[in-house]
Design an enzyme around this catalytic site. Sequence first.
Site, PDB file in Angstrom:
ATOM      1  N   GLU A 124     -20.815  -4.646 -21.327  1.00  0.00           N
ATOM      2  CA  GLU A 124     -20.201  -3.659 -22.140  1.00  0.00           C
ATOM      3  C   GLU A 124     -21.350  -4.020 -23.327  1.00  0.00           C
ATOM      4  OE1 GLU A 124     -15.977  -1.602 -21.228  1.00  0.00           O
ATOM      5  OE2 GLU A 124     -16.191  -3.528 -22.924  1.00  0.00           O
ATOM      6  N   CYS A 137     -24.960  -4.552 -30.345  1.00  0.00           N
ATOM      7  CA  CYS A 137     -23.693  -5.263 -30.197  1.00  0.00           C
ATOM      8  C   CYS A 137     -24.545  -5.923 -28.377  1.00  0.00           C
ATOM      9  CB  CYS A 137     -22.437  -5.468 -29.862  1.00  0.00           C
ATOM     10  SG  CYS A 137     -21.814  -6.614 -30.487  1.00  0.00           S
ATOM     11  N   CYS A 144     -15.454 -14.364 -20.099  1.00  0.00           N
ATOM     12  CA  CYS A 144     -15.499 -15.547 -20.604  1.00  0.00           C
ATOM     13  C   CYS A 144     -14.661 -16.673 -20.897  1.00  0.00           C
ATOM     14  CB  CYS A 144     -15.453 -15.312 -22.762  1.00  0.00           C
ATOM     15  SG  CYS A 144     -15.731 -16.893 -23.855  1.00  0.00           S
ATOM     16  N   CYS A 148      -9.724 -18.237 -26.516  1.00  0.00           N
ATOM     17  CA  CYS A 148      -9.451 -18.006 -27.686  1.00  0.00           C
ATOM     18  C   CYS A 148      -8.516 -16.993 -27.606  1.00  0.00           C
ATOM     19  CB  CYS A 148     -10.242 -17.094 -28.692  1.00  0.00           C
ATOM     20  SG  CYS A 148     -11.634 -17.969 -28.353  1.00  0.00           S
ATOM     21  N   CYS A 151      -8.476 -12.608 -28.387  1.00  0.00           N
ATOM     22  CA  CYS A 151      -9.155 -12.261 -28.240  1.00  0.00           C
ATOM     23  C   CYS A 151      -9.165 -11.729 -26.868  1.00  0.00           C
ATOM     24  CB  CYS A 151     -10.618 -13.406 -28.085  1.00  0.00           C
ATOM     25  SG  CYS A 151     -12.327 -12.584 -27.252  1.00  0.00           S
ATOM     26  N   CYS A 382     -14.434  -4.839 -32.043  1.00  0.00           N
ATOM     27  CA  CYS A 382     -14.673  -6.200 -31.747  1.00  0.00           C
ATOM     28  C   CYS A 382     -12.906  -7.232 -30.761  1.00  0.00           C
ATOM     29  CB  CYS A 382     -14.793  -7.808 -32.673  1.00  0.00           C
ATOM     30  SG  CYS A 382     -16.156  -7.487 -34.046  1.00  0.00           S
TER      31      CYS A 382
END
Length: 411
Positions: A124, A137, A144, A148, A151, A382
């Site tokens: 995305e 962005c 990933c 974290c 996230c 985010c």
Amino acid sequence: MAATEILNRADVVKAPQVRLAPQTEKPSLIGISREDMVKLLVEKGVPERQVKMRVSQLWHWLYVRGVSDFDQMSNVSKDMREMLKEHFSVARPEIVEEQVSNDGTRKWLLRFPPRGAGRPVEIETVYIPEEGRGTLCISSQVGCTLTCSFCHTGTQKLVRNLTAEEILSQLLLARDRLGDFPERYTPQGAIVPAEGRKITNIVMMGMGEPLYNFENVKTALLIASDGDGLSLSKRRITLSTSGIVPEIYRTGEEIGVMLAISLHAVTDELRDMLVPINKKYPLKELMQACRAYPGLSNARRITFEYVMLKDVNDSLEDAKELVKLLKGIPAKINLIPFNPWPGTNYQCSDWEQIEAFADFINQAGYASPIRTPRGRDILAACGQLKSESERMRKVDRLAFEAMMIANHGED
Ligand code: SAH
Ligand code: SF4
């Protein structure tokens, strides 16, 4: 709120209206350095004495004019175009879906073909228009590998690095869709100046940890900032990292863009939990790397991102320690209200607490903007990015959106 009303909050443009030519198996000329382009062309028989000029022509067409079809390269001879078509591609990635939030934020779900034995992947890219500027962005990886705890991207299983072409294509495609490539020429043949550009800034803050994909990110960003092409100033490019210390040094030396650090905690104890890479690169080493970042000044500051998690990291004691930790570093602190996602145990801090935290660090002399959540209705904010393969089923999504509206109103 009725389901239909919730659905109408985002204007979802389905694929067939925006689908572009699918990528071919041919190697792309996008996202490779000038030197590599020279080598490729020479291999295909372009005479040495011509090759520099050919590369300049191609560079101009690809990055100044933004063409995605060899036939549009009108000053390249027909024979040359045929040769290029036979061996290479300059096609854009496939758009699976384009969504426009009611605050103007746009999100593209893009599909890239398999690399090697893998399967196609989806990522995305998000465009955020603001007064006087527009920020794209960009994602650097599918998923990933870091985990974290707050996230959403970190919960995705499928992970691979994006190639330099795939990273750069996000910028090219967004400029296509926003009408951001110049079309008009002055009578002298010069291109109409780029003022009024929609994309003025880029941030490597999408999916993935950019410094775990260093070489490809470097190649893509050096092309994005190349003065004879896309020409984005390095001061308008920000790379965000969770703190991969050795590559922070390399970023300063080899890429030279602005740096953002996902800090989120001021003690190793808490940061180990929120940003587990901290166990490998603890705060002391991270801060050393920040202090050594080249070219820092009041006009070129490091951004420290700090997600506001209720009763976890949002006390005034934390704010006090934060100020101490950053002492002497030209810094601004970006407070990010936590964006919830289905299944998370964290909550966003209360607004009064965010403001009190911001006031404290502000009084200590740091700019401390609170990042307004953008595109929440299309899960573009985010930490909410996650590709189609793992997205919520529609019913879950509707329930989730209803929850978001109940919690946050129509922001
Ligand atoms: N991997 C890189 C860049 C992508 S994340 C990094 O971690 O820096 C972009 C920013 O969004 C990071 O600061 C990240 O910590 C933050 N973020 C992640 N999940 C979030 C969430 N749910 N709410 C608010 N911010 C989040
Ligand atoms: Fe990865 Fe960044 Fe999310 Fe951490 S915050 S899991 S590094 S994308």
